[in-house]
Design an enzyme around this catalytic site. Structure first.
Site, PDB file in Angstrom:
ATOM      1  NE  ARG A 113     -71.921  21.154  31.587  1.00 15.59           N
ATOM      2  CZ  ARG A 113     -72.020  22.003  30.565  1.00 15.59           C
ATOM      3  NH1 ARG A 113     -71.401  23.168  30.603  1.00 15.59           N
ATOM      4  NH2 ARG A 113     -72.726  21.695  29.502  1.00 15.59           N
ATOM      5  CG  HIS A 140     -72.701  17.709  25.997  1.00 19.73           C
ATOM      6  ND1 HIS A 140     -73.747  17.742  26.901  1.00 19.73           N
ATOM      7  CD2 HIS A 140     -72.425  19.019  25.705  1.00 19.73           C
ATOM      8  CE1 HIS A 140     -74.092  18.991  27.133  1.00 19.73           C
ATOM      9  NE2 HIS A 140     -73.301  19.791  26.432  1.00 19.73           N
ATOM     10  CD  GLN A 143     -75.094  20.718  22.162  1.00 18.34           C
ATOM     11  OE1 GLN A 143     -75.015  21.420  23.161  1.00 18.34           O
ATOM     12  NE2 GLN A 143     -75.714  21.133  21.067  1.00 18.34           N
ATOM     13  CG  ASP A 235     -67.003  21.482  21.129  1.00 14.26           C
ATOM     14  OD1 ASP A 235     -67.235  22.632  21.535  1.00 14.26           O
ATOM     15  OD2 ASP A 235     -66.898  20.496  21.898  1.00 14.26           O
ATOM     16  CB  CYS A 275     -72.174  22.093  21.273  1.00 15.94           C
ATOM     17  SG  CYS A 275     -70.412  22.332  21.580  1.00 15.94           S
ATOM     18  NE  ARG A 303     -78.417  20.915  25.431  1.00 16.36           N
ATOM     19  CZ  ARG A 303     -77.331  21.205  26.171  1.00 16.36           C
ATOM     20  NH1 ARG A 303     -76.361  21.920  25.647  1.00 16.36           N
ATOM     21  NH2 ARG A 303     -77.196  20.737  27.398  1.00 16.36           N
TER      22      ARG A 303
END
Ligand code: CP
Ligand code: NVA
Length: 317
Positions: A113, A140, A143, A235, A275, A303
């Site tokens: 990340r 991402h 996700q 988001d 998310c 996930r």
């Protein structure tokens, strides 16, 4: 794509690029196989409990995480592998090039990340082991795999459905755009001016959508995006690293809040997606988060399953 169980004799599918630096590293066929495998992993986790025995991963986090870090740690353990975790800047004491070469001598894959997509690309280039993007400024992917697993669980094959994304044209929006479009999901993105998705990624998604029969459009009008949509996604307005812009963004994004009035324009029974982490009272409301159509915790659960499938495809067999 309806979920299916892989016959016991079928070998694990592979990602031929050997990488997941960005969504485009997987072909559309590989994405479909990942979703099928994720469904199977969810249904029969015991089948995979020692599939990656003897494998070691490095998890690098330059930014905070709840879901991504814990689901990767759990995924690794549930597949019989193990991992080491490092939190903090990746290239503070030495260049990414050297970090990557060290990690590749000790572990079989890197999950990272990062602030900059370039860091993921450099880790993959110099490390010569599979690298998974666990969120960068541009993408991402993990996700969006979980998001598509969730859509598939709710709709069967999601092709022909419409997903409206309302808010910032950010990393989450980019991965959704790319993967929804190529699976035939129509995508409508509504952002304020100046916060549109990256032009190149949007164009790539539009072209993928044309191939798959999906319309990919951008508008500045949230009501237009949401009207008749089967799923509404939002988001945070200020992503990690943009904290100093949060107050300015709150004023600009206020008309883009996904609240009950906006959800009322969507199709009956429309899904609400996020998310997470969510800021209730900003990009969405407590009522919408808690509504019957909210699938945010399914996304979070998936996930784990989607990332197990990804690791199996990168490292299994
Ligand atoms: N959705 C997501 O990536 O959550 P975390 O930031 O908690 O990992
Ligand atoms: N766009 C958000 C997603 C967090 C999971 C961020 O980058 O902070």
């Amino acid at each position: 794509m309806p979920a299916r169980t892989l016959p016991a004799s079928e070998p694990l599918p592979h990602i031929w690029s050997g990488q997941c630096r960005r969504d485009q590293d997987l072909t559309t066929g590989e994405l479909r196989r990942l979703l099928a495998l994720a469904a199977d992993v969810k249904r029969t986790p015991q089948r995979y409990q020692s599939a990656l025995a003897g494998r070691y991963l490095t998890l690098l986090f330059e930014k905070p995480s709840l879901r991504t870090r814990l689901t990767f740690e759990l995924a690794v353990k549930q597949l019989g592998a193990d991992c080491v975790v490092s939190i903090g800047p990746i290239a503070e004491r030495e260049p990414v090039m050297d970090v990557a070469r060290n990690l590749a001598r000790w572990t079989h894959a890197i999950v990272a990340r990062v602030f900059l997509q370039q860091t993921v690309d450099d880790l993959a280039h110099f490390g010569a082991v599979p690298v998974v993007n666990a969120l960068s400024d541009l993408y991402h992917p993990c996700q969006s795999f979980a998001d598509l697993q969730t859509l598939t669980e709710r709709f069967g094959d999601p092709a022909g459905r419409t997903l409206a994304y309302v808010g910032d044209g950010n990393n989450v929006a980019h991965s959704l755009l790319l993967n929804c479009a190529r699976l035939g999901v129509h995508v409508r993105v509504a952002t304020p001016e100046g916060f549109e998705p990256n032009q190149n990624i949007f164009e790539e998604a539009r072209i993928e959508g044309e191939r798959a029969g999906a319309r990919v459009v951008h508008t500045y009008d949230p009501a237009e995006a949401v009207t008749g949509a089967d799923a509404v996604y939002t988001d945070v307005w200020a992503s990690m690293g943009q904290e100093q812009e949060a107050a300015r963004r709150q004023a600009i994004f206020a008309p883009y809040q996904v609240n009950e009035a906006l959800m009322a324009r969507a199709a009956a029974g429309a899904l609400f997606m996020h998310c997470l982490p969510a800021k209730r009272g900003q990009e969405t409301t407590h009522e919408v988060m808690e509504s019957a159509g909210s699938v945010v915790y399914d996304q979070a659960e998936n996930r784990l399953h989607a990332q197990k499938a990804l690791l199996l495809m990168l490292l299994g067999g």
